[in-house]
Every structure is written in structure tokens, then in C-alpha cells.
Design an enzyme around this catalytic site. Sequence first.
Site, PDB file in Angstrom:
ATOM      1  N   GLY A  40     -55.839 -71.491  23.524  1.00 53.25           N
ATOM      2  CA  GLY A  40     -55.770 -71.068  22.125  1.00 53.25           C
ATOM      3  C   GLY A  40     -55.073 -69.729  22.045  1.00 53.25           C
ATOM      4  N   CYS A  79     -50.547 -67.222  20.803  1.00 48.67           N
ATOM      5  CA  CYS A  79     -49.253 -67.570  21.414  1.00 48.67           C
ATOM      6  C   CYS A  79     -49.106 -69.035  21.838  1.00 48.67           C
ATOM      7  CB  CYS A  79     -48.987 -66.665  22.614  1.00 48.67           C
ATOM      8  SG  CYS A  79     -48.664 -64.962  22.107  1.00 48.67           S
ATOM      9  N   PHE A 117     -54.226 -69.912  36.665  1.00 45.65           N
ATOM     10  CA  PHE A 117     -54.199 -70.838  35.531  1.00 45.65           C
ATOM     11  C   PHE A 117     -54.694 -72.231  35.908  1.00 45.65           C
ATOM     12  CE2 PHE A 117     -52.290 -69.613  31.405  1.00 45.65           C
ATOM     13  CZ  PHE A 117     -52.438 -68.256  31.598  1.00 45.65           C
TER      14      PHE A 117
HETATM   15  P1  NAD Z   1     -49.404 -59.006  14.942  1.00 46.34           P
HETATM   16  O1  NAD Z   1     -49.596 -59.878  13.770  1.00 46.34           O
HETATM   17  O2  NAD Z   1     -50.573 -58.453  15.668  1.00 46.34           O
HETATM   18  O3  NAD Z   1     -48.498 -57.760  14.518  1.00 46.34           O
HETATM   19  C1  NAD Z   1     -47.338 -57.865  13.747  1.00 46.34           C
HETATM   20  C2  NAD Z   1     -47.233 -56.621  12.877  1.00 46.34           C
HETATM   21  O4  NAD Z   1     -45.955 -56.597  12.250  1.00 46.34           O
HETATM   22  C3  NAD Z   1     -48.257 -56.553  11.744  1.00 46.34           C
HETATM   23  O5  NAD Z   1     -48.979 -55.345  11.843  1.00 46.34           O
HETATM   24  C4  NAD Z   1     -47.403 -56.597  10.464  1.00 46.34           C
HETATM   25  O6  NAD Z   1     -47.949 -55.824   9.415  1.00 46.34           O
HETATM   26  C5  NAD Z   1     -46.100 -56.031  10.968  1.00 46.34           C
HETATM   27  N1  NAD Z   1     -44.918 -56.370  10.176  1.00 46.34           N
HETATM   28  C6  NAD Z   1     -44.510 -57.596   9.736  1.00 46.34           C
HETATM   29  N2  NAD Z   1     -43.343 -57.489   9.101  1.00 46.34           N
HETATM   30  C7  NAD Z   1     -42.978 -56.182   9.114  1.00 46.34           C
HETATM   31  C8  NAD Z   1     -41.871 -55.457   8.629  1.00 46.34           C
HETATM   32  N3  NAD Z   1     -40.861 -56.055   7.975  1.00 46.34           N
HETATM   33  N4  NAD Z   1     -41.841 -54.121   8.789  1.00 46.34           N
HETATM   34  C9  NAD Z   1     -42.832 -53.499   9.445  1.00 46.34           C
HETATM   35  N5  NAD Z   1     -43.906 -54.134   9.958  1.00 46.34           N
HETATM   36  C10 NAD Z   1     -43.984 -55.467   9.797  1.00 46.34           C
HETATM   37  O7  NAD Z   1     -48.471 -59.831  15.951  1.00 46.34           O
HETATM   38  P2  NAD Z   1     -48.473 -59.749  17.550  1.00 46.34           P
HETATM   39  O8  NAD Z   1     -49.601 -60.521  18.116  1.00 46.34           O
HETATM   40  O9  NAD Z   1     -48.274 -58.336  17.950  1.00 46.34           O
HETATM   41  O10 NAD Z   1     -47.157 -60.597  17.868  1.00 46.34           O
HETATM   42  C11 NAD Z   1     -45.867 -60.100  17.574  1.00 46.34           C
HETATM   43  C12 NAD Z   1     -44.830 -60.995  18.234  1.00 46.34           C
HETATM   44  O11 NAD Z   1     -44.962 -60.894  19.674  1.00 46.34           O
HETATM   45  C13 NAD Z   1     -44.974 -62.485  17.926  1.00 46.34           C
HETATM   46  O12 NAD Z   1     -43.692 -63.058  17.869  1.00 46.34           O
HETATM   47  C14 NAD Z   1     -45.702 -63.034  19.133  1.00 46.34           C
HETATM   48  O13 NAD Z   1     -45.441 -64.380  19.359  1.00 46.34           O
HETATM   49  C15 NAD Z   1     -45.129 -62.177  20.242  1.00 46.34           C
HETATM   50  N6  NAD Z   1     -46.016 -62.041  21.391  1.00 46.34           N
HETATM   51  C16 NAD Z   1     -47.347 -61.819  21.214  1.00 46.34           C
HETATM   52  C17 NAD Z   1     -48.178 -61.660  22.314  1.00 46.34           C
HETATM   53  C18 NAD Z   1     -49.658 -61.439  22.120  1.00 46.34           C
HETATM   54  O14 NAD Z   1     -50.377 -61.501  23.126  1.00 46.34           O
HETATM   55  N7  NAD Z   1     -50.142 -61.177  20.915  1.00 46.34           N
HETATM   56  C19 NAD Z   1     -47.650 -61.721  23.610  1.00 46.34           C
HETATM   57  C20 NAD Z   1     -46.288 -61.917  23.769  1.00 46.34           C
HETATM   58  C21 NAD Z   1     -45.459 -62.083  22.644  1.00 46.34           C
END
Ligand code: NAD
Length: 431
Positions: free
Chosen positions: A259, A262, A251
Site C-alpha cells: 500500500g 507509491c 522484500f
Molecule cells: P505530498 O502530497 O506529501 O507533498 C506534495 C506537496 O506539494 C504538498 O505539500 C502540496 O501542497 C504541494 N504542492 C502541490 N502543488 C504545488 C504547487 N504548484 N506549488 C507549491 N506546492 C505545491 O507528496 P509526496 O509524498 O511528497 O510525493 C511527491 C512526489 O514524489 C510524488 O510524485 C510521489 O509519487 C513521489 N515520491 C514519493 C515518495 C514517498 O515515499 N512519499 C517516494 C518517492 C517518490
Amino acid sequence: MKVAIIGTGYVGLPTGVGLAELGNEVICIDRDPSKIERLNNGILTIFEDGLEELFKKNVAQKRIRFTTSMKEGVSAADIVLIAVGTPPHPITKEADMKYIHAAATELAEYLNGYTVIATKSTVPVGTGDDVETLIRKKNPTADFDVVSLPEFLREGYAIHDFFNPDRIIIGANSERACQLVKQLYTPFADKTTILCVKRRSSETIKYASNAFLAMKIHYINEMSNFCEKTGADVFEVAQGMGLDSRIGNKFLNPGPGYGGSCFPKDTNAMAYMARQNGVNLSLIEATIKGNEARYGQMAEKILKAAKSDSPKVGVLGLAFKNGTDDCRMSPALSIVQELIQRNAQLTAFDPKAMDNARLILGDKISYAPDIYEVMKDADVLAILTEWSDFKDIDLSKAAELMKQKVIVDCRNLLNKDQAIEAGFEYQGIGR
Ligand code: NAD
């Protein structure tokens, strides 16, 4: 073990596939029927290296299924993972909890026998208490525990990170819940630390980690500004710093600003929580401000190099980083938007993120079918995402295609000497 995952996105899908590969019976639930339909037809909804092969294998072996039905998923589960989004509130920038609260309320009535509900989503401190209250209110007799199980995977490396976690943090206020989640991760017990902590500590660990990483990126970005002014080379500076084991060499790559879905959201959410609790987190506040300003500084650098009032800019890269099609809060898109506002005409290419970028940018820019089309008649070539495909561009072909031989490499991807040898005016970051 029987595992239900609510939310089948960038976290839920790789996690589900990974847990199925470990031999669990997994059911992924999403409220978006088009996602579930595509997955049930064998079509992946996100790009992640190595995901497709494991997805197909585990679907064929019937270890993973996809549904929109909360009842079908939750009623048979030993553990329910919540992996829904926690996007920033548009005004306060706090984590918007509407999806978490909806998931907790929707799952409650289908709990059947002792179940652990583990929150993988990144959530503010105290969310575990709220989830518990919501479930208890809807289903007073349910036998359950709520656990914080933060996710640390990196997009672009999600499958690798699933199978090679640096650590597994389990935030549980009950020993029974902690042991059940530990059991799920038994295959990793020999190679990683599984740390059981208080639920509120676990919720904090996730934000504290992401905010620290964001600060580290911003720190080296500021150092790169210093190096540009003083004639130092930030690569050499980072190398020298990184040899100190207290600092570490990861890092320390300067770039166009952090960006993605997260770091911007989590730094803002952390700062909000601190303000609510009357705590001064000045380093995080300064990081947020400095990083936001950086996109404009990058656009300025590109325009200055183009030496034209309405330059034609060739853009390589739109995803927020390499290895993913995710464009949420992509620095590349923020820079592109700054350039559009300042009268530039843009043509862009990204190997994986064109569809997602188009959803955000629409027809404000032109989309090229390949790397070289971007360069045609361009005043400047801007490299905004660190895809390895861009590393090996044919510089003599680029020189023939472009109107001016100017490259602004916001990812320090190209070999500077080779670019100069090919006749380019080359500007990297911090060198
Ligand atoms: P995302 O938007 O890709 O996926 C979320 C999914 O949840 C969507 O498909 C949505 O349709 C579904 N959803 C929402 N409400 C719902 C419900 N009530 N019932 C069923 N499905 C539902 O999000 P993501 O990037 O996977 O992130 C999810 C969480 O993980 C966030 O809090 C994020 O901060 C955390 N996170 C993400 C990453 C990353 O790299 N993307 C890494 C670590 C932590």
C-alpha cells in the site's frame, strides 16, 4: 548551491533538510500556507525518524527557509526541484499531472539566469518534454534545462535513504544540466553510483523499479497462501529463496498487501502508460488485481478467526507501514473499511498515524489511547502495521483483557510459539 524545492511533503521536506545539511542554501516552497506557517514556527508537518533534529539544526543555521512565494524561491535558485504530488486519476488511475503542470507554469516567469528544473516527483514518460514546453511558452527567453531526478527514498527511512542512496539517476538531455545536478550530489560520489541517462529512460526507471518491487511483494504474498495450504512455512521458504543472490533476501516478507502513496499509484500509472502505448504488461496487471483482492482476504481471515457475526476487533496499526504517520492507501485502512462493511466494531491504536487515520475514517471506529485499551473485550486482535512497539506486547495482560484469546497477525510480528504458550489461537501469514 542555491536550491528551491516546490512541494514540501514526504519527499520535499526530507530532501530539503538533507540538502541543507550538505551545506546548500535551500528554500522550500509550498502552496499550502498552513504547512509553511507551521514549518516557519518550527513545527514539523510529517513524522520521519531523524528529521526533527536535522530540521531544527538547519533552520537555526539559516540554511533552510520556507515560503509560499514562488518568486522568492525560484528567482535565486541554481536548481529547482519539483516534488509535488502525482496522485492517481480517480477513474483512469493514470498519474494526474495537474500539480506538475501548475508548478511548471507558476515557476516559469521567475527563472533568472541558467537554471535546472529537476523533477523529483514520479511522472509518466514524456513529462520532461511537457514541462519544458510549458515553461518555454510562459517564458520564451528563459535559459533552462529540464531534468528527471527520480526519488527512491522509503517513507520511514527518508533521512537514512537521503544520506545513503542506492543510486542517483539523472535523466538529462543536456550535458550541462547533468553536470550541475551531479555537482549537487558530489558528497555521495564516492559511495554511490550516479547514473546519467536519457530523460525518458530516467522517468521509466522509477516506474519500472516500483512495479518490480510491488510484484516481488505480491509474489511472496501468493507464496504465503500456498504455504498455508500445504504446511510449508513461508519464513523458511523466503529464507531459502533469498540465499540465491539473483533473488536477494529483501522484500520477501509476506503481509496484508502492499500500500502507501507509491506502489498502488505507480503500478496503476505504469499499466495505464503501457495500455496507451499498446504494450502488454500482464505481470503488473495481475499484481494490481491480486493485491487489491488481498485486503478483502485479510478481512475475511480476521472475521473467520473471530467466530462472531458482529465481532469486536482490536486493531493495532493504521499507518501504511511502520516509521511513518502516512495513511494514504494504507492496507490497514482498507482492511478496516472491509471489516466495517461486514458489521465488525473496531477499536484501533497507532503510535503515529491516529490523526491522519481519523481524517479518513472519521467516527466509523473508536480510537484507543494505547495498545492495551484496544484489547479490552475484543474477540480478535488484528495486527495490521509492523510497528516494533507491538512486538513486545505483554501477552498475559492481553489474554486477561480480551474476550477471546485470538490473534491474527497480518505482519508476522509476534513470536508464534510465545503467543500459543500464552493460550492464544494465533494466525500469522503463510505459516
Ligand atoms: P505530498 O502530497 O506529501 O507533498 C506534495 C506537496 O506539494 C504538498 O505539500 C502540496 O501542497 C504541494 N504542492 C502541490 N502543488 C504545488 C504547487 N504548484 N506549488 C507549491 N506546492 C505545491 O507528496 P509526496 O509524498 O511528497 O510525493 C511527491 C512526489 O514524489 C510524488 O510524485 C510521489 O509519487 C513521489 N515520491 C514519493 C515518495 C514517498 O515515499 N512519499 C517516494 C518517492 C517518490
